[in-house]
Design an enzyme around this catalytic site. Sequence first.
Site: not given
Lengths: 716, 716
Positions: B79, B216, B651
């Site tokens: 992402h 991810d 992230s």
Amino acid sequence: MRRLVVFFVALFLLMNFAFADEGMWLLDQLKDLPWKQMQQRGLQLSPEQVYHLKDAVVIIDGGTGEVVSPNGLILTNHHVAFGAIQRASTPEQNYIQKGFIARSREEEIPIPGYEVVFTVDFKDVTDEVLKAVHEGMTPLERYEALAHRQKEIEDKYENKKKHLEAEVVEMFSGMKYYLFLYRRYKDVRLVYAPPQSIGNYGGDIDNWMWPRHTGDFSFFRVYADKKGNPADYSKENVPLKTDVYFPISRAGVREGDFTFIMGYPGRTYRYRSSYSIAYHQNVNYPFQIDLFQTAIHTLEQEAKKNPEVAIKVSGFIKGLNNGLKNNQGMLDGFRKLHLLEKKRKMEQELQAYIDSHPEMKKKYGHVLQDIGKLYDNLMTYAQRRNVLRALSFASLPATVYQAYRYAIEKEKKESERDPAFSEKNIERTIEHLKNRNAMFVRDADKALMKVFLKKALELPEGQRLAFVDEIVQGKTGAEAEAAIDAWVDELYEKSQFKDLNSVIPLFDKSRKELEAMHDPMIEYARKYAEVMMPIETKNKEFAGAISMLRPQYIRAIYEWKGGLLYPDANRTLRFTYGDVKGYMPRDAVIYLPKTSLKGVIEKNTGEPPFNAPEKLVELYNNKDYGPWMDNELNDIAVDFLHTTDITGGNSGSPVLNGKGELIGVAFDGNYEAMTSDYQYNIQLTRTISVDIRYVMFILDKFDHVEYLLKELKVVQ
Amino acid sequence: MRRLVVFFVALFLLMNFAFADEGMWLLDQLKDLPWKQMQQRGLQLSPEQVYHLKDAVVIIDGGTGEVVSPNGLILTNHHVAFGAIQRASTPEQNYIQKGFIARSREEEIPIPGYEVVFTVDFKDVTDEVLKAVHEGMTPLERYEALAHRQKEIEDKYENKKKHLEAEVVEMFSGMKYYLFLYRRYKDVRLVYAPPQSIGNYGGDIDNWMWPRHTGDFSFFRVYADKKGNPADYSKENVPLKTDVYFPISRAGVREGDFTFIMGYPGRTYRYRSSYSIAYHQNVNYPFQIDLFQTAIHTLEQEAKKNPEVAIKVSGFIKGLNNGLKNNQGMLDGFRKLHLLEKKRKMEQELQAYIDSHPEMKKKYGHVLQDIGKLYDNLMTYAQRRNVLRALSFASLPATVYQAYRYAIEKEKKESERDPAFSEKNIERTIEHLKNRNAMFVRDADKALMKVFLKKALELPEGQRLAFVDEIVQGKTGAEAEAAIDAWVDELYEKSQFKDLNSVIPLFDKSRKELEAMHDPMIEYARKYAEVMMPIETKNKEFAGAISMLRPQYIRAIYEWKGGLLYPDANRTLRFTYGDVKGYMPRDAVIYLPKTSLKGVIEKNTGEPPFNAPEKLVELYNNKDYGPWMDNELNDIAVDFLHTTDITGGNSGSPVLNGKGELIGVAFDGNYEAMTSDYQYNIQLTRTISVDIRYVMFILDKFDHVEYLLKELKVVQ
């Protein structure tokens, strides 16, 4: 009590199940259960003692209830009581919302039409029934012969003097037939219902869900005449004296505790073929989901118009939502568990086994193929049938049709009539109509008729409905819909029948008399009958044929695998047992088997359906639990899970510990196991019950209902 | 490495927390952490060894990345890589959907505008900054003095020759200031991305959720000139040589294992007053939720029009959905945890403590009251400000405004200019514009402008926008909306600016030159500036005033309670540690800390976002796991939970075991702990990471990426 011949079929082998805890057993099968093992797990009663408890387990409306005092006090679910509470309510006195408390006998509210039914006795009448049929019969002849023989037996055993009703039902899809004798009480009064914010806490959102925090219980009382016999409501009636009733245990439950349930499960399909699964997965459930969604949407629009309508249709919407979630869960479950694929694989193996054993091949060689053909044929009219059924949601024209249909039946000799139209059934229909009339909303009825007539526009060539084509006259799209709207408006406008009560006199009339009335609603009924009656015949042919094939299918599996067999649920009294136990609903998630008041507070948003009463929050904050606290949770236990095998109809069933004391009231199955109606799964299938101590806590600390607390017998 | 003066504030006391595992620590605080206890829990490194690892932890786009080979290979989240993969995609070659595999250096795809930033050094410059201010200043003077001093220091340390960028940031809401030196690499190439059905499995539905089954992750490579210095893209560039990189552990994780994370958390609000919480709860989040929902709906309508638009706006929609879920979770969490009430109670106690200690009363007696006044004042223009911000979602007029606003700033002396409009920032803005232009969709832009101008119609008297009132000319309702639609259509029609690139030349023009162009978009910018610039001033006054008060607030709490203090996240490099651990999200539910491939298959519906690739299902069915299986699960471990303290910006951060080996890639926080930005909670706050063995399994068994497998260093 007659001993049942037991069949041995290892369901767990063919269906990949652990055997334990599966089964909704007839009470004459009790002795054949693994009693030793059950006793090791905690059961302290003998089969005879369990059998004896049947006198305290009743049918109440759509669910089950249990007797909890010597004076006819009945405990069941709030959602079973819903219709009764609704009928007792008005916009000014909304007992759904605020709950209802009778603080004396005088304050108990009679609920006309609400009935409690006791199972008096039952026996196997297979031989008597099957004597009526022989091999050469056509499916329709077979169906009718069986139906008439069942009715003959019922008539023989009915006993008005003794207030006994008789019912013959098939077991194992027609392999066996049982006679049940019931006693039906008609003076039933509402005694206590908690506010909806307890009794239906979580509402449709939490319905079928775990973790659950619903106090799903209510109390009624059965009244009888002075001799203890069923009687219509009268001030002179007295509470029914009951010898057998359940004491209430304060001991609570822990993971692993033995439990059992007695109750009236509605319908399961554990022995269905892959063809039946395919029909439900591909045709029936998708159609019904659409049907329910459409009906809910339509009724919600009507409910917005005024609060009185909202109250009137709330029960209907609740039922539809329940059905919707059920059907969606079924579809989800079918796909997730690959039920169809598994059944097909099992049947391939079965066929191979049959084919390699000449004796079996002779008996069962064609059975799968023949079932397949029946379903192929069903597909040629299934959609049309579904739309016709959907139309019956509009209750005013549907009721006029019932009267018209009954008039047609009356033209036959009594012995040749369809038993569905027996005097007894018609009497009951009329009784129901009177009660349903209070909930009738004409605009909602009209709206439903419109949307479902429009569904008929989507039917494929060959299944179209003549009377709908007549309305739309070749128009399509918005024009066709406008034509339907106009036609329905005119139908309701011009008909003299304005509510359900106004239809009741029609049940006394002949077809000629009806047609002579020249009412457009009757004219509609006539046209509806033209397409519906041939489908009724097809249904009977299907039933006649399948009642030969399904027993063969079951026998073939039995001869292949062996095992101990229980009949599918059919709303007769059953026994099931299992342990208090959580489950893993999905990867990395564990559900514990008990919820707590803490969880009620966690979910509390102040907005329905998560609007916990302030008083309850206060009791929680003050830890004011009285003697009802769960020592393991150090909190009030609200609901719990166990592995017992139940389905719809079991709602309100007593959950009992090894001593036969009441520890809970069953009220739901879990979403992940919705397909348990087709396949029990020890890993996932759970009963959700309200902890009896939560019931007591609410009566005691929340509502101070001394009146009931004195009557209930609490044991440690 | 300079030693940080540490502050002792017992957050756990005042905020009801367990202390352990809370904290996003600056790397010069490492020695002050409870190292003995951390070593007992499994850490095998010294503070110096951990500090050393900073060279392998980078800022990449909006997230964090880690170096995983000596040749500049960077691992981050899918992402985080999304924007890059999107830019590399076309409707014919949709790498979002099918994934991307470079099987050699030559196949790696350059992503213009995609940057990787290394932290070279940092130090405390508090004294230098605070010398710029004195007590008599007004809030605006204070704000500007601080901003200019920060810029002076940055200018002093910037070093183009050494490719060093400098940034001064406040810590503890202005109690301290730190200088960071960065090296920014601009030739970054996409190396590997799994298909979306792995990298974004579960999509927006599973976003923030546990149990999670998302792979991810993605790989990039950093390129430099032959000397290893940052350089624009060139064929001559070579992979960056990196001394420090993370080996990959095959050992896997178990509940209770020690982990730590280094990364660049974006923003937290752990020391905010109740007034700030109230503003966010009652004004900011509700507004933003509406804003996001409106923007998502508008863009989805546009996306339906054609697949190219759908690709272009997909990243935007994804970001909006993320923001929406975040804001909704925040609101839910605030209410559920009663954060506001708790803060208020704490502040009452604090005030009582201050009032009862004369020394403190002198220093802090008015601090709470003064903060309250600032927020009262903010409320007089908050809604107007929010609508003006929302209008910047329409990027074409917003960019023209930026150029116009910059022109105004250029009229001032360089030393007096707002540092937000420094040359450096404008250069970066222009660079961003070039890259964003590829994603610009004119119709979507127009649609956004329309809906947000309409929001201005709802503003209360006193906060209304003059230029909107001018458009609607007293009209209301549908007429006002039609006027806005027509006005926006004309604006976009008549303006010569058709995309973002066409606006770039404006940044070279003076205000006069701009106004002389007589373009309606510039005229809009002028009017927008008339209302926006006074609000900018108000923002600065607020910032100047709060930068005095917040440090006092924190100091008062410190003097009251004591403890060890870490600064709020501000996108600088931080260290956090904790254990692998599940949690109880709610009553009767346990979440285990590891998910498995079995769970991926369970969720698989075949429909996005739950469309597991067939190949993956096959690998599962064949248990073809290679050396990547988790022995505890007897399956591939997919994601896991740990108690480390992270937030947005983290992230892609490396998750490391006690030896400093890579065991996972952090990619999310859990929904139940969304409010962790305001309050860490050891019971609920969890990091969600993809297991590094799932990454390796996908590279190895799913995509056979030998190219990468050879380069990565795997240790047992």
